[in-house]
Write a protein that holds these residues in place. Structure first.
Motif, mmCIF file in Angstrom:
data_model
loop_
_atom_site.group_PDB
_atom_site.id
_atom_site.type_symbol
_atom_site.label_atom_id
_atom_site.label_comp_id
_atom_site.label_asym_id
_atom_site.label_seq_id
_atom_site.Cartn_x
_atom_site.Cartn_y
_atom_site.Cartn_z
ATOM 1 N N THR A 196 0.793 -1.220 0.000
ATOM 2 C CA THR A 196 0.000 0.000 0.000
ATOM 3 C C THR A 196 0.829 1.276 0.000
ATOM 4 O OG1 THR A 196 -0.151 -0.134 2.410
ATOM 5 C CG2 THR A 196 -1.948 -1.085 1.147
ATOM 6 N N TRP A 197 2.158 1.170 0.135
ATOM 7 C CA TRP A 197 2.951 2.396 0.086
ATOM 8 C C TRP A 197 4.346 2.112 -0.436
ATOM 9 C CZ3 TRP A 197 2.187 7.258 -0.345
ATOM 10 C CH2 TRP A 197 3.239 8.151 -0.194
ATOM 11 N N GLY A 198 4.573 2.454 -1.697
ATOM 12 C CA GLY A 198 5.909 2.409 -2.284
ATOM 13 C C GLY A 198 6.650 1.121 -2.002
ATOM 14 N N ASP A 199 7.903 1.265 -1.527
ATOM 15 C CA ASP A 199 8.714 0.076 -1.284
ATOM 16 C C ASP A 199 8.736 -0.291 0.198
ATOM 17 O OD1 ASP A 199 10.225 2.114 -0.277
ATOM 18 O OD2 ASP A 199 12.074 1.605 -1.338
ATOM 19 N N TYR A 200 7.780 0.217 0.986
ATOM 20 C CA TYR A 200 7.716 -0.148 2.409
ATOM 21 C C TYR A 200 7.084 -1.527 2.491
ATOM 22 C CZ TYR A 200 8.148 0.918 7.292
ATOM 23 O OH TYR A 200 8.563 0.924 8.593
ATOM 24 N N THR A 201 7.947 -2.517 2.443
ATOM 25 C CA THR A 201 7.462 -3.877 2.258
ATOM 26 C C THR A 201 8.382 -4.855 2.982
ATOM 27 O OG1 THR A 201 6.847 -5.494 0.555
ATOM 28 C CG2 THR A 201 8.784 -4.156 0.111
ATOM 29 N N GLY A 202 8.032 -6.117 2.980
ATOM 30 C CA GLY A 202 8.879 -7.146 3.564
ATOM 31 C C GLY A 202 8.326 -7.805 4.802
ATOM 32 N N CYS A 203 7.037 -7.576 5.145
ATOM 33 C CA CYS A 203 6.525 -8.174 6.381
ATOM 34 C C CYS A 203 6.335 -9.682 6.253
ATOM 35 C CB CYS A 203 5.244 -7.499 6.851
ATOM 36 S SG CYS A 203 3.837 -7.638 5.752
ATOM 37 N N GLU A 204 6.438 -10.223 5.052
ATOM 38 C CA GLU A 204 6.403 -11.686 4.931
ATOM 39 C C GLU A 204 7.629 -12.333 5.567
ATOM 40 O OE1 GLU A 204 8.684 -10.418 1.242
ATOM 41 O OE2 GLU A 204 7.017 -9.665 2.457
ATOM 42 N N LEU A 205 8.665 -11.526 5.830
ATOM 43 C CA LEU A 205 9.859 -12.036 6.510
ATOM 44 C C LEU A 205 9.690 -12.065 8.031
ATOM 45 C CD1 LEU A 205 12.558 -10.076 4.477
ATOM 46 C CD2 LEU A 205 11.831 -12.447 4.138
ATOM 47 N N GLY A 206 8.612 -11.478 8.523
ATOM 48 C CA GLY A 206 8.407 -11.363 9.959
ATOM 49 C C GLY A 206 8.500 -12.672 10.732
ATOM 50 N N PRO A 207 7.764 -13.724 10.336
ATOM 51 C CA PRO A 207 7.813 -14.955 11.125
ATOM 52 C C PRO A 207 9.221 -15.534 11.258
ATOM 53 C CG PRO A 207 5.932 -14.995 9.652
ATOM 54 C CD PRO A 207 6.730 -13.789 9.276
ATOM 55 N N LYS A 208 9.987 -15.500 10.187
ATOM 56 C CA LYS A 208 11.348 -16.039 10.242
ATOM 57 C C LYS A 208 12.223 -15.249 11.210
ATOM 58 C CE LYS A 208 15.501 -16.771 7.414
ATOM 59 N NZ LYS A 208 15.725 -18.189 7.672
ATOM 60 N N VAL A 209 12.210 -13.918 11.078
ATOM 61 C CA VAL A 209 13.106 -13.100 11.893
ATOM 62 C C VAL A 209 12.650 -13.093 13.352
ATOM 63 C CG1 VAL A 209 14.193 -10.843 12.138
ATOM 64 C CG2 VAL A 209 13.697 -11.744 9.860
ATOM 65 N N MET A 210 11.350 -13.096 13.599
ATOM 66 C CA MET A 210 10.862 -13.178 14.976
ATOM 67 C C MET A 210 11.315 -14.480 15.632
ATOM 68 S SD MET A 210 7.067 -11.430 15.047
ATOM 69 C CE MET A 210 6.503 -11.401 13.363
ATOM 70 N N ARG A 211 11.296 -15.568 14.884
ATOM 71 C CA ARG A 211 11.774 -16.847 15.435
ATOM 72 C C ARG A 211 13.275 -16.773 15.742
ATOM 73 N NH1 ARG A 211 8.195 -19.443 11.219
ATOM 74 N NH2 ARG A 211 6.583 -20.631 12.332
ATOM 75 N N LEU A 212 14.046 -16.237 14.807
ATOM 76 C CA LEU A 212 15.487 -16.137 15.022
ATOM 77 C C LEU A 212 15.799 -15.294 16.258
ATOM 78 C CD1 LEU A 212 16.627 -15.626 11.327
ATOM 79 C CD2 LEU A 212 17.178 -17.592 12.754
ATOM 80 N N CYS A 213 15.087 -14.184 16.422
ATOM 81 C CA CYS A 213 15.340 -13.295 17.558
ATOM 82 C C CYS A 213 14.902 -13.921 18.881
ATOM 83 C CB CYS A 213 14.619 -11.972 17.356
ATOM 84 S SG CYS A 213 15.287 -10.964 16.008
ATOM 85 N N SER A 214 13.907 -14.789 18.838
ATOM 86 C CA SER A 214 13.340 -15.327 20.077
ATOM 87 C C SER A 214 14.304 -16.240 20.827
ATOM 88 C CB SER A 214 12.049 -16.101 19.775
ATOM 89 O OG SER A 214 12.323 -17.357 19.163
ATOM 90 N N GLY A 215 15.381 -16.648 20.171
ATOM 91 C CA GLY A 215 16.327 -17.562 20.809
ATOM 92 C C GLY A 215 17.032 -16.979 22.019
ATOM 93 N N ARG A 216 16.948 -15.672 22.217
ATOM 94 C CA ARG A 216 17.646 -15.027 23.332
ATOM 95 C C ARG A 216 16.862 -15.088 24.638
ATOM 96 N NH1 ARG A 216 20.218 -9.279 22.432
ATOM 97 N NH2 ARG A 216 21.082 -9.956 24.421
ATOM 98 N N TYR A 217 15.602 -15.532 24.607
ATOM 99 C CA TYR A 217 14.719 -15.269 25.736
ATOM 100 C C TYR A 217 14.287 -16.527 26.477
ATOM 101 C CZ TYR A 217 14.686 -10.861 23.326
ATOM 102 O OH TYR A 217 15.090 -9.705 22.716
#
Length: 313
Positions: free
Chosen positions: A40-61
């Motif tokens: 919906t706005w230009g090149d502000y995109t990439g939220c399909e990567l969210g699940p992968k990166v959230m999983r990777l980050c969750s390893g610290r907790y």
């Protein structure tokens, strides 16, 4: 070590890999919906990567939250990560059907489902599956800067800006128990508030939250409104309900909630009884330090701490 969900990506928050292990003893089912529909706005995109990166980050907790009476979530709840919905990037309708089918299986389990988006368009098929698989009437607590209730976006009825327009149309959703909370900012369309009023949904603006004398009392009141006349309450959280100072991986919206305010609302809601939830609209490509993806673990843990408190009651 638990087997990775795929590639180098571990299950979220140390969960078992539910795609390879039995989930009979699990209490919480995590799943990813790596979907981004119409941009919906230009090149502000990439939220399909969210699940992968959230999983990777969750390893610290860990699951330990000293500020919540020293609760260790993992002592009370067992988590299983069920992997991702197999979306079809070029096919919106097929993807909506697949999200509905996958989340329907989560509802059939009777466990607490937590979906990681993906854009906000995923909420409609998830709630549709809830109403149709369980036959229950649903109220919704929607935390967001925006209504996301436009009739369509360039003809796409399932874009990120439309899910609540579709939910207004569902017989299984009681619109008077649908609360749009945290609404603020000029990225809302002038007609959005009108659409909500006409549907019977309620609006709670950022000022209503900020000016409340007691945020916990406000949360209790909002929950009571969402639970009136329904069987269950669903929680949907868009990252941009947060001020961008707390959410560099989300859309750039100022005057939003602080992290404390959002976590407090989530905890107060879930400890009163939430059937399931989603967290959407994290854009890792815009966030080189992955602050927003890390914060997903905090959101999940505060929500699950509330689930534990609800079970105790």
């Amino acid at each position: 070590m638990t087997e990775n969900i795929y590639g180098n990506t571990p299950p979220f928050l140390g969960a078992i890999n539910g795609t390879t292990e039995s989930t009979e003893d699990s209490d919480v089912l995590i799943y990813g919906v790596p979907w981004e529909g119409a941009v919906t706005w230009g090149d502000y995109t990439g939220c399909e990567l969210g699940p992968k990166v959230m999983r990777l980050c969750s390893g610290r907790y860990s699951g330990y939250l000293p500020e919540l009476d020293h609760i260790d979530v993992f002592e009370h709840l067992k988590l299983a990560d069920m992997g991702d919905v197999d979306v079809v990037p070029a096919d919106v309708i097929e993807t909506m059907n697949r999200i509905e089918s996958f989340s329907g299986d989560m509802w059939d389990s009777g466990k607490f489902p937590l979906a990681l988006g993906g854009d906000h368009g995923i909420t409609y098929p998830i709630v549709k599956a809830l109403t149709e698989r369980t036959g229950k009437k649903v109220g919704i607590l929607h935390l967001d800067a925006h209504y996301d209730n436009m009739p369509h976006h360039d003809g796409d009825k399932y874009a990120r800006s439309t899910p609540f327009a579709r939910l207004y149309e569902l017989d299984g959703v009681r619109n008077e128990s649908l609360i749009h909370a945290g609404i603020h900012g000029p990225r809302n369309k002038p007609e959005s508030g009108k659409f909500a009023r006409e549907a019977g949904a309620k609006t709670v603006t950022i000022n209503d939250i900020r000016e409340a004398k007691d945020i916990r009392k406000l949360a209790a009141d909002l929950y009571d409104q969402a639970s009136e006349g329904v069987d269950v309450v669903y929680l949907s959280v868009c990252s941009d309900v947060l001020d961008f100072a707390f959410n560099p991986g989300g859309p750039v919206d100022g005057n939003g909630l602080t992290s404390y305010e959002l976590l407090t609302l989530i905890y107060e809601f879930t400890k009163r009884g939430i059937v399931g939830m989603d967290f959407v609209e994290v854009y890792p490509q815009q966030d080189p330090t992955n602050v927003s993806s890390h914060f997903a673990s905090m959101i999940a843990l505060y929500a699950l701490a509330g689930v534990v408190e609800h079970q105790k009651k």
